[in-house]
Design an enzyme around this catalytic site. Structure first.
Site, PDB file in Angstrom:
ATOM      1  N   TYR A  60      38.063  26.608  29.541  1.00  0.00           N
ATOM      2  CA  TYR A  60      36.703  27.080  29.807  1.00  0.00           C
ATOM      3  C   TYR A  60      35.860  25.958  30.411  1.00  0.00           C
ATOM      4  CZ  TYR A  60      37.324  31.404  27.069  1.00  0.00           C
ATOM      5  OH  TYR A  60      37.729  32.620  26.594  1.00  0.00           O
TER       6      TYR A  60
ATOM      7  N   LEU B 281      31.634  44.601  26.099  1.00  0.00           N
ATOM      8  CA  LEU B 281      30.834  45.457  26.978  1.00  0.00           C
ATOM      9  C   LEU B 281      31.481  45.591  28.352  1.00  0.00           C
ATOM     10  CD1 LEU B 281      27.298  44.160  25.975  1.00  0.00           C
ATOM     11  CD2 LEU B 281      28.485  46.210  25.146  1.00  0.00           C
TER      12      LEU B 281
ATOM     13  N   LEU C 120      29.019  48.182  30.292  1.00  0.00           N
ATOM     14  CA  LEU C 120      28.435  48.982  29.220  1.00  0.00           C
ATOM     15  C   LEU C 120      27.095  48.431  28.754  1.00  0.00           C
ATOM     16  CD1 LEU C 120      31.736  49.523  27.198  1.00  0.00           C
ATOM     17  CD2 LEU C 120      30.602  51.172  28.701  1.00  0.00           C
TER      18      LEU C 120
END
Length: 329
Positions: A54, A214, A219
């Site tokens: 990351y 999501l 979403l």
């Protein structure tokens, strides 16, 4: 709703939401990332999820370095949080700088410890299954790290149900605890884990953490944000790719949320939190405001009729439930 839940069979209690850090570096600068972490801890979200790769928009490992600097800012922080990171993705140009070889697992763990500025990783997760490495090799490396005190627990990510079963069988043969968690994509739109991943996790006592709760922003009000010109994330990547095939369902979803007077992101998370499987969503906020929105879902109770309507908008696979009953007449 309880703000703490068990992390599988470990005996540890963790926050009902996991703080995902995939946006730290590139999308979220360090000052805002620190505010997100401070806010999360103030609301008892004590599990921070990251990965050694990351921060790749800056450089691989940047996010662990950022978290390490945040931990170093207070002597109590390391005692108050559990750190989960991952191994397996490409970390360099060499052929042995990826995967789950013992060489890469051990070197990556030591590098993550240096970046995080800590002696122990609380949950060391395999980022994905590596078909080129046998489980006895993986558990030899993980067992060594555990015996040295560098890793407390081992988890998986993006595994199939049979991967979980094979990993546990091999770990038990070596007298090891094996996996304690699985992290998979799961949301209203992606319900495949209900078939085999969640049953396998339940059978072996694994916690299930869910990334992309999501669906990359799809979403979270993607249609409304598109009209307003505010949907930076939901206009790209996973969300944009899925919108073309699911536009009618997403439109119905946003109308339902509007009728409820609830933000779509809040409803999507509340649905996950209502699942009988006891999943723990991993939220990846870019701002403190997004984290605060996720926190509101902890106090949202969706009525039965709303849950029924969500099942109609985003139906489960087959007849619903687990495999093989989901597709047997």
């Amino acid at each position: 709703m309880d703000r703490q839940v068990p992390l599988g069979r470990t005996g540890l209690q963790v926050g009902r939401l996991v703080v995902g850090t995939v946006n730290f570096g590139g999308r979220t600068g360090e000052p805002e990332a620190r505010r997100i972490l401070d806010t999360a801890l103030a609301h008892d979200l004590n599990l921070i999820d990251t990965a050694n790769m990351y921060g790749w928009r800056v450089h691989r490992g940047y996010t662990e370095e950022l978290i390490g600097r945040w931990l170093a800012g207070s002597p109590r922080r390391r005692d108050d949080v559990f750190i989960a990171t991952k191994v397996g993705e490409q970390m360099g140009e060499g052929p042995n700088e990826r995967g789950l070889s013992a060489h890469h697992i051990i070197r990556s763990c030591e590098a993550s410890l240096r970046r995080l500025g800590t002696d122990t990783i609380d949950l060391y997760q395999m980022h994905r299954y590596d078909p080129g490495v046998q489980w006895d090799v993986v558990w030899q490396a993980m067992g060594q790290l555990i015996s040295q005190g560098k890793v407390r627990h081992v988890g998986s990510s993006n595994f199939a149900g049979w991967n979980i079963a094979a990993a546990q069988h091999a770990a038990q043969q070596r007298g090891l605890v094996g996996l304690v968690s699985e992290q998979c994509i799961y949301n209203l739109l992606t319900r495949g884990p209900e078939l085999e991943i969640m049953p396998a996790a339940h059978a072996y006592g694994l916690a299930v953490m869910t990334w992309a709760p999501l669906h990359g922003g799809l979403l979270s009000g993607a249609m409304r944000k598109a009209r307003e010109g505010t949907g930076a994330k939901s206009a790209q990547g996973r969300a944009a790719a899925a919108l073309a095939a699911n536009r009618p369902a997403v439109e119905r979803y946003e109308r339902l949320c509007a009728d409820l007077g609830r933000d779509p992101a809040e409803v999507g998370l509340a649905w996950l939190l209502s699942r009988p499987d006891g999943v723990i969503p991993v939220v990846g906020p870019r701002t403190v405001g997004q984290l605060e929105s996720a926190l509101r879902a902890l106090d949202t109770r969706l009525p039965a009729e709303t849950l029924d309507e969500l099942e109609k908008i985003f139906p489960p696979i087959g007849h619903g439930g687990t495999a093989p009953r989901a597709w047997i007449d």
